[in-house]
Enzyme design. Structure first.
Site, mmCIF file in Angstrom:
data_model
loop_
_atom_site.group_PDB
_atom_site.id
_atom_site.type_symbol
_atom_site.label_atom_id
_atom_site.label_comp_id
_atom_site.label_asym_id
_atom_site.label_seq_id
_atom_site.Cartn_x
_atom_site.Cartn_y
_atom_site.Cartn_z
ATOM 1 N N ARG A 39 -8.308 -25.002 -7.089
ATOM 2 C CA ARG A 39 -8.272 -24.569 -5.685
ATOM 3 C C ARG A 39 -9.283 -25.309 -4.808
ATOM 4 O O ARG A 39 -8.962 -25.707 -3.695
ATOM 5 C CB ARG A 39 -8.567 -23.064 -5.631
ATOM 6 C CG ARG A 39 -8.330 -22.433 -4.280
ATOM 7 C CD ARG A 39 -8.840 -20.994 -4.250
ATOM 8 N NE ARG A 39 -8.407 -20.198 -5.345
ATOM 9 C CZ ARG A 39 -7.348 -19.372 -5.343
ATOM 10 N NH1 ARG A 39 -6.623 -19.262 -4.243
ATOM 11 N NH2 ARG A 39 -7.045 -18.680 -6.406
ATOM 12 N N CYS A 59 14.825 -12.202 4.515
ATOM 13 C CA CYS A 59 15.250 -10.813 4.730
ATOM 14 C C CYS A 59 14.456 -9.827 3.886
ATOM 15 O O CYS A 59 15.018 -9.134 3.029
ATOM 16 C CB CYS A 59 16.732 -10.698 4.418
ATOM 17 S SG CYS A 59 17.658 -11.962 5.266
HETATM 18 N N1 LLP Z 1 -8.335 -23.235 -15.648
HETATM 19 C C1 LLP Z 1 -7.538 -22.237 -16.049
HETATM 20 C C2 LLP Z 1 -7.412 -21.968 -17.483
HETATM 21 C C3 LLP Z 1 -6.828 -21.467 -15.101
HETATM 22 O O1 LLP Z 1 -6.050 -20.472 -15.514
HETATM 23 C C4 LLP Z 1 -6.979 -21.758 -13.723
HETATM 24 C C5 LLP Z 1 -6.252 -20.992 -12.712
HETATM 25 C C6 LLP Z 1 -7.819 -22.816 -13.353
HETATM 26 C C7 LLP Z 1 -8.491 -23.533 -14.338
HETATM 27 C C8 LLP Z 1 -8.027 -23.208 -11.927
HETATM 28 O O2 LLP Z 1 -8.644 -22.216 -11.178
HETATM 29 P P1 LLP Z 1 -9.066 -22.507 -9.669
HETATM 30 O O3 LLP Z 1 -10.220 -23.499 -9.707
HETATM 31 O O4 LLP Z 1 -7.905 -23.070 -8.955
HETATM 32 O O5 LLP Z 1 -9.480 -21.204 -9.144
HETATM 33 N N2 LLP Z 1 -1.809 -18.480 -7.762
HETATM 34 C C9 LLP Z 1 -3.109 -17.890 -7.556
HETATM 35 C C10 LLP Z 1 -4.192 -18.538 -8.402
HETATM 36 C C11 LLP Z 1 -3.902 -18.535 -9.886
HETATM 37 C C12 LLP Z 1 -4.963 -19.199 -10.725
HETATM 38 C C13 LLP Z 1 -4.527 -19.343 -12.127
HETATM 39 N N3 LLP Z 1 -5.417 -20.046 -12.992
HETATM 40 C C14 LLP Z 1 -3.451 -17.949 -6.071
HETATM 41 O O6 LLP Z 1 -2.627 -18.404 -5.284
HETATM 42 O O7 LLP Z 1 -4.516 -17.498 -5.661
#
Ligand code: LLP
Length: 421
Positions: free
Chosen positions: A278, A346
């Site tokens: 992210r 919808c």
């Molecule tokens: N590593 C693992 C094992 C993960 O499961 C994730 C995210 C990351 C790294 C990366 O995390 P980040 O740095 O992006 O926070 N769809 C959701 C977020 C789901 C995150 C899943 N895992 C949203 O839109 O907020």
């Protein structure tokens, strides 16, 4: 900081006015800034300077080939969670030694694919999975490098749907059982235990949960070494949050996060991996949409835009907040008024914001959703047979479509009719 700024009263992506992209590709669309992607990657890379490390971009956040190539050129590794993502990393030119395979449900085919194509390590999440990797590696005459993902039972204090580090979550092996599971790993053929993996959740806006988890990992490293395991690599996961509501959020910076890592595990002499998604792509992308209608309800004004929940599902799925800004900068002193900002799908859930103060807007005006570069395009769907929206990459004064909008025929022709029909 990102590279989406107002210039002469209009919102730009680097040196390109968003209105120019809209005129060329149509709305809605996603647009990413190369300079912002690069800046965010370097923030992490610099934060870990002085220790042996690899920043493995979690491509689940945004996995367009052009984004992956941009980051790969800077030396990024990639964290993948499916055969598809593994194939994407390879297609972007990464060699296996820069690809880490995470996820709780790796299939036999995926394990075989990674062992054949090359892999830096599997982050193993359960004993049955470990058995499968051992079996396939033995069958292929290969050695699978592994870490074991431990679940440290730490509350990440984030949205329940994206917290992963509590014992009730499906992820990892309880840290209390780690020594026994490492002993099993050491006894299985085809595996080489190289380290420990942990990831406690996403959109963390406080360093304290990271600290709690990393201290537990440091302690475990010493215990496992005492048990005779070679622990030379720590994968500390991703999860650092970004400011979605810029006016009142200031999450910790990558530099603070890097300093915390050094403080908690720096003395162990391990190679460090992190898996941010992210923070690298989130604020490097916008979704731009056009107002179709302004509709007066009984007690509110609805701004009906051409983007919808299928294009950006985060508000519907997590009640997520995104800053929404007009592409034409309102004149100083313009009075704002509340709008419910909704898409055409919808479902009442197709609502991006309620009572959001915006300058007066009319049909044909463009609005931009900030912080949409992570978990935006990748989570989109064709619900309501709405085509996946295009992705555009900007670099300086150039822009290019990096995923085109499919035509209706292309969408329909993906279906096949059984011969009896
Ligand atoms: N590593 C693992 C094992 C993960 O499961 C994730 C995210 C990351 C790294 C990366 O995390 P980040 O740095 O992006 O926070 N769809 C959701 C977020 C789901 C995150 C899943 N895992 C949203 O839109 O907020």
């Amino acid at each position: 900081m990102d590279h989406f700024l107002y210039r002469d009263g209009a919102l730009y992506a680097e040196d390109v006015p968003l209105s120019e992209i809209a005129a060329s590709v149509g709305t809605p669309f996603y647009v990413y800034s190369t300079a912002t992607l690069e800046r965010h990657f370097k923030l992490f890379d610099d934060a870990l300077e002085g220790i042996d490390h690899l920043v493995c971009y979690a491509m689940k956040a945004a996995s367009n080939q052009a984004i992956l190539k941009t980051l790969a050129a800077l030396g990024a590794g990639m964290d993948v969670v499916s055969g598809g993502e593994y194939a994407r990393a390879k297609a972007a030119g990464l060699t296996g030694d820069r690809i880490v395979f995470s996820g709780i449900g790796k299939t036999r085919d995926e394990v075989r694919m990674a062992l054949t194509g090359g892999i830096r390590q599997f982050n193993v999440e359960s004993e049955p999975e470990m058995q499968v990797i051992s079996e396939i590696a033995t069958e292929l005459g290969a050695i699978a490098p592994i870490t074991i993902r431990v679940n440290p039972d730490v509350d990440a204090k984030t949205h329940a749907k994206i917290a992963t580090g509590k014992s009730e979550n499906k992820f990892g092996i309880p840290i209390s059982r780690a020594r026994e599971v490492y002993a099993l790993a050491a006894s299985l053929p085809g595996l080489k235990v190289i380290g420990i993996d942990v990831h406690i959740g996403s959109q963390l806006t406080d360093l304290a949960p990271f600290e709690a988890a990393y201290l537990k990992v440091a302690e475990l490293t010493e215990q496992l070494r005492a048990d005779g395991h070679e622990i030379s690599r720590l994968d500390l996961g991703g999860g650092l949050g970004i400011p979605y509501e810029r006016s009142n959020e200031a999450p910790p910076l990558p530099a603070d996060y890097g300093a915390l890592i050094k403080k908690c595990v720096g003395h162990l002499g391990c190679e460090i991996e992190i898996e941010p998604g992210r923070l690298i792509s989130g604020n490097a992308g916008l979704m731009v949409s056009e107002v179709i209608y302004v509709k007066s309800g009984e007690d509110r004004e609805f701004l009906i835009i051409d983007g919808a929940m299928n294009d950006l599902i985060r508000p519907a799925m997590y009640d997520a907040y995104h800053d929404i800004v007009p592409v034409i900068e309102p004149a100083a002193g313009t009075l704002r008024q509340p709008y419910d900002i909704v898409g055409p799908v919808c479902e009442s859930g197709d609502t991006f914001a309620k009572g959001r103060d915006m300058p007066p807007l009319k049909a044909g005006d463009l609005v931009a959703f900030r912080s949409a570069g992570a978990y935006g395009a990748v989570m989109s769907s064709e619900y309501n047979t709405r085509p996946l929206i295009p992705e555009v990459l900007v670099k300086g004064d150039q822009f290019a479509v990096i995923r085109a909008r499919p035509t209706f025929d292309e969408m329909i022709n993906r279906d096949t009719i059984p011969e009896w029909l």
